[in-house]
Scaffold this motif. Structure first.
Motif, PDB file in Angstrom:
ATOM      1  N   SER A 103       0.837  -1.202   0.000  1.00 17.16           N
ATOM      2  CA  SER A 103       0.000   0.000   0.000  1.00 17.16           C
ATOM      3  C   SER A 103       0.870   1.250   0.000  1.00 17.16           C
ATOM      4  N   ASN A 104       1.964   1.237   0.771  1.00 19.32           N
ATOM      5  CA  ASN A 104       2.879   2.382   0.796  1.00 19.32           C
ATOM      6  C   ASN A 104       3.550   2.589  -0.551  1.00 19.32           C
ATOM      7  N   VAL A 105       3.990   1.507  -1.173  1.00 25.32           N
ATOM      8  CA  VAL A 105       4.641   1.603  -2.486  1.00 25.32           C
ATOM      9  C   VAL A 105       3.668   2.172  -3.517  1.00 25.32           C
ATOM     10  N   ILE A 106       2.459   1.671  -3.499  1.00 27.48           N
ATOM     11  CA  ILE A 106       1.448   2.166  -4.440  1.00 27.48           C
ATOM     12  C   ILE A 106       1.145   3.638  -4.176  1.00 27.48           C
ATOM     13  N   GLY A 107       1.088   4.026  -2.909  1.00 30.98           N
ATOM     14  CA  GLY A 107       0.849   5.430  -2.556  1.00 30.98           C
ATOM     15  C   GLY A 107       1.939   6.346  -3.078  1.00 30.98           C
ATOM     16  N   ILE A 108       3.191   5.924  -2.964  1.00 26.77           N
ATOM     17  CA  ILE A 108       4.315   6.716  -3.471  1.00 26.77           C
ATOM     18  C   ILE A 108       4.218   6.860  -4.985  1.00 26.77           C
ATOM     19  N   ILE A 109       3.915   5.781  -5.667  1.00 26.10           N
ATOM     20  CA  ILE A 109       3.803   5.813  -7.135  1.00 26.10           C
ATOM     21  C   ILE A 109       2.652   6.712  -7.576  1.00 26.10           C
ATOM     22  N   ILE A 110       1.522   6.600  -6.907  1.00 25.21           N
ATOM     23  CA  ILE A 110       0.362   7.419  -7.286  1.00 25.21           C
ATOM     24  C   ILE A 110       0.640   8.903  -7.031  1.00 25.21           C
ATOM     25  N   GLY A 111       1.270   9.224  -5.908  1.00 24.46           N
ATOM     26  CA  GLY A 111       1.626  10.619  -5.629  1.00 24.46           C
ATOM     27  C   GLY A 111       2.581  11.167  -6.670  1.00 24.46           C
ATOM     28  N   TRP A 112       3.591  10.382  -6.997  1.00 25.15           N
ATOM     29  CA  TRP A 112       4.559  10.789  -8.027  1.00 25.15           C
ATOM     30  C   TRP A 112       3.843  11.034  -9.352  1.00 25.15           C
ATOM     31  N   LEU A 113       2.994  10.088  -9.769  1.00 18.69           N
ATOM     32  CA  LEU A 113       2.302  10.241 -11.049  1.00 18.69           C
ATOM     33  C   LEU A 113       1.332  11.424 -11.046  1.00 18.69           C
ATOM     34  N   TYR A 114       0.625  11.631  -9.950  1.00 10.97           N
ATOM     35  CA  TYR A 114      -0.319  12.749  -9.865  1.00 10.97           C
ATOM     36  C   TYR A 114       0.401  14.070 -10.128  1.00 10.97           C
ATOM     37  N   PHE A 115       1.464  14.327  -9.372  1.00 13.65           N
ATOM     38  CA  PHE A 115       2.169  15.601  -9.516  1.00 13.65           C
ATOM     39  C   PHE A 115       2.924  15.686 -10.841  1.00 13.65           C
ATOM     40  N   THR A 116       3.615  14.643 -11.198  1.00  9.01           N
ATOM     41  CA  THR A 116       4.471  14.674 -12.381  1.00  9.01           C
ATOM     42  C   THR A 116       3.674  14.747 -13.678  1.00  9.01           C
ATOM     43  N   VAL A 117       2.679  13.908 -13.812  1.00  8.14           N
ATOM     44  CA  VAL A 117       1.867  13.914 -15.039  1.00  8.14           C
ATOM     45  C   VAL A 117       1.126  15.239 -15.188  1.00  8.14           C
ATOM     46  N   MET A 118       0.507  15.722 -14.119  1.00  7.68           N
ATOM     47  CA  MET A 118      -0.271  16.952 -14.232  1.00  7.68           C
ATOM     48  C   MET A 118       0.605  18.186 -14.480  1.00  7.68           C
ATOM     49  N   GLU A 119       1.757  18.253 -13.809  1.00  8.31           N
ATOM     50  CA  GLU A 119       2.609  19.431 -13.975  1.00  8.31           C
ATOM     51  C   GLU A 119       3.348  19.446 -15.308  1.00  8.31           C
ATOM     52  N   SER A 120       3.549  18.279 -15.914  1.00 12.78           N
ATOM     53  CA  SER A 120       4.210  18.237 -17.222  1.00 12.78           C
ATOM     54  C   SER A 120       3.205  18.199 -18.370  1.00 12.78           C
ATOM     55  N   SER A 121       1.924  18.154 -18.051  1.00 15.03           N
ATOM     56  CA  SER A 121       0.877  18.136 -19.072  1.00 15.03           C
ATOM     57  C   SER A 121       0.628  19.555 -19.592  1.00 15.03           C
TER      58      SER A 121
END
Length: 138
Positions: free
Chosen positions: A50-68
Motif C-alpha cells: 500500500s505504501n509503495v502504491i501510494g508513493i507511485i500514485i503521488g509521483w504520477l499525480y504531480f508529475t503527469v499533471m505538472e508536465s501536461s
C-alpha cells in the motif's frame, strides 16, 4: 513573469494534500480488500505494498499533471497558478519528476525548502531551484 506568492502556493498544496489523502485512502482500502480476499498475505505485506502504491500514485499525480498542457495539479489550477521552466515553457516529465522528488529535501530541512518561496526574488522553493522551475500566475 508574474510569480505566484507563497500563500497562494501553500493553499494549492493544501488542496493537493486533501486530494492525495482522499484518493490514497480509497485506493489503499480497495487494494487492501483485494489483497486480503485473494491471498493469504499478512498485514505487513499489505501495508508495504500500500505504501509503495501510494508513493507511485503521488509521483504520477504531480508529475503527469505538472508536465501536461495543464501545467499544474488540481490545487494549482484552482488557485490559477502553473509550473514552468525558467523561460515560461511547459516542463518535461523528467523535470517534473526531479521537482517532485526534490520536495523530499525541502521537507527534510524542517520545511525551510518550502518557506524559501516567501523570501526569494522569483518566489522559488528549494525544489523549484533544484529543478530549474518557476510557479507563476496564469
Amino acid at each position: 513573469m508574474d510569480y505566484a506568492g507563497f500563500w497562494k502556493r501553500a493553499a494549492a498544496a493544501i488542496i493537493d494534500c486533501i486530494i492525495s489523502v482522499i484518493g490514497g485512502a480509497i485506493i489503499g482500502i480497495a487494494f487492501s480488500i483485494l489483497m486480503v480476499t485473494n491471498s493469504n498475505s499478512n498485514l505487513e505485506t499489505i501495508q508495504t505494498w500500500s505504501n509503495v502504491i501510494g508513493i507511485i500514485i503521488g509521483w504520477l499525480y504531480f508529475t503527469v499533471m505538472e508536465s501536461s498542457p495543464l501545467q499544474g495539479t488540481l490545487g494549482k489550477m484552482t488557485l490559477g497558478i502553473k509550473v514552468t521552466d525558467l523561460h515560461g515553457h511547459r516542463i518535461s516529465f523528467s523535470r517534473a519528476t526531479a521537482r517532485h522528488f526534490a520536495k523530499i529535501l525541502s521537507t527534510l530541512l524542517f520545511l525551510v525548502g518550502y518557506l524559501m518561496a516567501a523570501f526569494t526574488k522569483k518566489k522559488q522553493a528549494l525544489h523549484d531551484m533544484l529543478a530549474s522551475c518557476l510557479v507563476v500566475n496564469r
